[in-house]
Structures are given as C-alpha cells and as structure tokens.
Design an enzyme around this catalytic site. Sequence first.
Site, PDB file in Angstrom:
ATOM      1  N   LYS A  35       0.786  -0.914   0.258  1.00 29.66           N
ATOM      2  CA  LYS A  35       0.231   0.180  -0.270  1.00 29.66           C
ATOM      3  C   LYS A  35       0.751   1.505   0.125  1.00 29.66           C
ATOM      4  O   LYS A  35       2.035   1.457   0.596  1.00 29.66           O
ATOM      5  CB  LYS A  35      -1.241   0.059   0.788  1.00 29.66           C
ATOM      6  N   ARG A 133     -11.292   0.027  14.328  1.00 23.98           N
ATOM      7  CA  ARG A 133     -10.372   0.701  12.942  1.00 23.98           C
ATOM      8  C   ARG A 133     -12.245   0.361  11.763  1.00 23.98           C
ATOM      9  O   ARG A 133     -13.205   0.826  11.777  1.00 23.98           O
ATOM     10  CB  ARG A 133      -9.337   0.546  12.535  1.00 23.98           C
ATOM     11  N   TYR A 265      15.014  30.995   5.891  1.00 26.35           N
ATOM     12  CA  TYR A 265      13.418  31.579   5.748  1.00 26.35           C
ATOM     13  C   TYR A 265      13.392  32.468   7.790  1.00 26.35           C
ATOM     14  O   TYR A 265      13.786  30.926   7.828  1.00 26.35           O
ATOM     15  CB  TYR A 265      12.246  30.454   5.923  1.00 26.35           C
ATOM     16  N   MET A 313      10.644  24.758   0.551  1.00 23.81           N
ATOM     17  CA  MET A 313      10.076  23.575  -0.311  1.00 23.81           C
ATOM     18  C   MET A 313      11.312  22.944  -1.216  1.00 23.81           C
ATOM     19  O   MET A 313      10.954  21.787  -1.317  1.00 23.81           O
ATOM     20  CB  MET A 313       9.109  24.668  -0.701  1.00 23.81           C
TER      21      MET A 313
HETATM   22  C1  LIG Z   1      -0.571  -1.185   6.981  1.00 19.21           C
HETATM   23  C2  LIG Z   1      -0.833  -3.760   7.852  1.00 19.21           C
HETATM   24  C3  LIG Z   1       0.383  -4.172   8.142  1.00 19.21           C
HETATM   25  C4  LIG Z   1       1.227  -4.320   7.909  1.00 19.21           C
HETATM   26  O1  LIG Z   1       1.544  -3.444   9.093  1.00 19.21           O
HETATM   27  P1  LIG Z   1       3.405  -3.621   9.257  1.00 19.21           P
HETATM   28  O2  LIG Z   1       3.462  -2.514  10.760  1.00 19.21           O
HETATM   29  O3  LIG Z   1       3.783  -2.355   7.904  1.00 19.21           O
HETATM   30  O4  LIG Z   1       3.959  -5.081   9.230  1.00 19.21           O
HETATM   31  C5  LIG Z   1      -0.385  -5.149   8.198  1.00 19.21           C
HETATM   32  N1  LIG Z   1      -1.610  -5.213   7.945  1.00 19.21           N
HETATM   33  C6  LIG Z   1      -3.169  -3.888   8.018  1.00 19.21           C
HETATM   34  C7  LIG Z   1      -4.801  -3.809   8.236  1.00 19.21           C
HETATM   35  C8  LIG Z   1      -2.186  -3.059   7.607  1.00 19.21           C
HETATM   36  O5  LIG Z   1      -3.336  -1.744   7.511  1.00 19.21           O
END
Ligand SMILES: *Cc1c(COP(=O)(O)O)cnc(C)c1O
Length: 378
Positions: A35, A133, A265, A313
Amino acid sequence: MRATRALIHLDNFHHNIQQIKQHLHSSVQLCLPVKADAYGHGALRIAREAEYAGVSYLAVASVEEAIELRTADIALPIIVLGVPLPEDIADIITYRIEPLVFTQAFITQLNKKAAEQNKIISVHLKIDTGMNRIGCSPLEAAALARAIADSPYLALQGVATHFAVSDSSQQADGDFTRQQLNDFNYAIQQIKKQGISIPLIHAANSGAVQHYPEAYFSMVRTGLLAYGYNADSNNETALAVKPVMELVTQVVFIKKIAAGTTVSYGRKWTAEEDTVIATLPIGYADGLRRSLSEHLRVRIGKSLFPLAGTICMDQCMIDLGLESTVQESDDVCIFGVAEKDNTAATLADLAQTVPYEITCGISKRVPRVYTNSPLSPL
Ligand SMILES: *Cc1c(COP(=O)(O)O)cnc(C)c1O
C-alpha cells in the site's frame, strides 16, 4: 535526472524477505503490504520482486491501488485492507481483488453482483479485536462466516484481524495483544464449529512477527520488516533486516559567508563565525520534513554536516565550516542503508514520528532508482 533520488536497494529487500521467512515456521505464508506505493518504495517494482521472492499475497489500501498492480500484470492474489464500497464491486470482480468483508449488507450485495457475472469472489472476513478501525465484533464473526459460506458466489478465503500494540514490549500492551488474540481465537473456533473451513488465517503485522509466534497462524502481513525496519527496535527480538531506501542528493551551490550572517526563512540560524554554506536541491516538498531543520545532519564522504536554517520547500542549506573539502556536485546522503548512516528510522526519531511516515512521505517528484536486483532488467 534530478540530483535528488531515492535509491531502492533491492538486494536488501530480498535479504529481508529471507530473514522474515527464516524467522517464521516453514508453513507460514507471507503477505506483503505494498500500500501507499509500497511504503514509498514503488509498488509495481516491489510487487515484481516479491513475486520472484516467493511472497504469496500482496495487500493494498484501496481498489485503485490493486487495479494499478493488475493492469501491470501482477498475478499474485491481492487483498484490499480498506473498507470496500458498493461502487467498488464491479472492479473487485473484474480485477480479481480480494476484499475484507464484515457486514451482512456488503456480503449480500457482493454475492448478488458476482452471481450476475457468474464469478466466484474470494473474500476475507475481518474481525475487529481491539484496533477499533474496521471489522465485525468477534461475537458476530460466526454468523457472518455462515452468511459467506451460504453465498454461492463467495468463497471464504481468509479470516483476519489486526493488532494495535503488537510492536510494544510493555507489559500492559502485551496483555492487550494477548486479549486480542484470545478474542480472535474464540471467533475462529466458533466459525470452525459450524464445519466451515478457513484456508487462511492471518493477523500478524511486523510487530507481531517480532513478538508473538502464537499470532502467525497460516499467513503474516509484514510490511515494515520487509522494507528494513524493526517495529520494536530496542528489543532482543529484532530481526537482522536492512533498510531498503536511501535518499541522496548533491551539493549544487557553495558560498562563503561572514560571522553574523543569517541563513534561510525566518532568519532562525546565524553563523557564529565565518563559514561555508552549501545548498542542496531537496526540501519538504520532497519529503524532507521541515521539523528536521534543527536536528538533522547529512553525510558527504566521511563527514557529517548540520543543516543551517529552516528547510525550504525545494531546497535546504548545510554548514560546511571552513575546513571541509566539499565541492559542488559532491554526493550527499540524507539517509541511507549502511550502519554508519542515518536511516529513515533515525529521521523518524528526530521528527518524532515512525519510519513508515518518512518513507511514504518521500514525494512523487523524487525518482526511485532501483539497484542490485536479482531480476533481469524490466
Ligand atoms: C499496513 C498493515 C499491515 C502491515 O503493517 P506493518 O507494521 O508494516 O507490518 C498489516 N495489516 C494491516 C491491516 C495493515 O493495514
């Protein structure tokens, strides 16, 4: 190419996958979260390397991220870790994406649409055991599993949960994680009692891979470790993983300034004596967080140099002092992969955040340059 680049050390990525595999029992499969563009490392390339490395599953945050992989011919099964919406269903079916499901309404809708196309969709039942969640309660799990099993166009491919504090070795956090595990095991038993089989049970993130072998089940979802950072670094459970991302740039301008001169800055930095200032073409729009301005030191050759003034930036300045031999076009390591370097984890500590946010935050305009892949050039 821009002087500012993220070098992605694929040899380290493969090393990490092997370290994780060795740490698990041989029957445990690996799901790699890719992701957020593989935590900033480039989802497409990392997915290809993962296929080569024998990873079983990929995980992404959204249907859009999954489609990007599918349209680039990534064949591994892909789980979407976010909440699937009714408008995602057509893509879930077309692109063979495996959603997390946890409501009767979505199960009904998905089964109906799949039936219209005469396709069987693999789904994972997500149980919320304490993250609060997404997911159903452990008490609802058996009934939802029954509903999936009774849906002719759905296949229950997995049952999953997610830990909130598995990276911590504090006693109270250990108690919380064990409670999550108990609730998850309870739900699994209730499902199995009905004669429903569960091909994959998955719960462990990187923290749990480090701390809770009893949470491995049949698959783990470990991202952070694969990218080279321990979830709990000050612990004897650390795995020998190596950071994959190195952030480099070059000196593009050098000038001498007199004592009393301010830089950048806000005029927050003043030269205490005559000195030499180098300008680097990297700033917070590249992901070099502004809050690092007062803390960060970067490496040129064998020496470390502090920032001078606030990160802008697109640029920042460093104080070379009068003695250095640094010249324009010299390479600069902002964070690296070697023992002697800052890593993304060092920057995370300095910026009071987590390494995830540092690597994800390296922005799109920073080219990713892949090195040391065992794969033939793609
Ligand atoms: C991102 C995520 C993981 C991976 O977590 P890490 O700490 O990077 O190993 C596993 N399960 C879910 C549901 C996640 O959102």
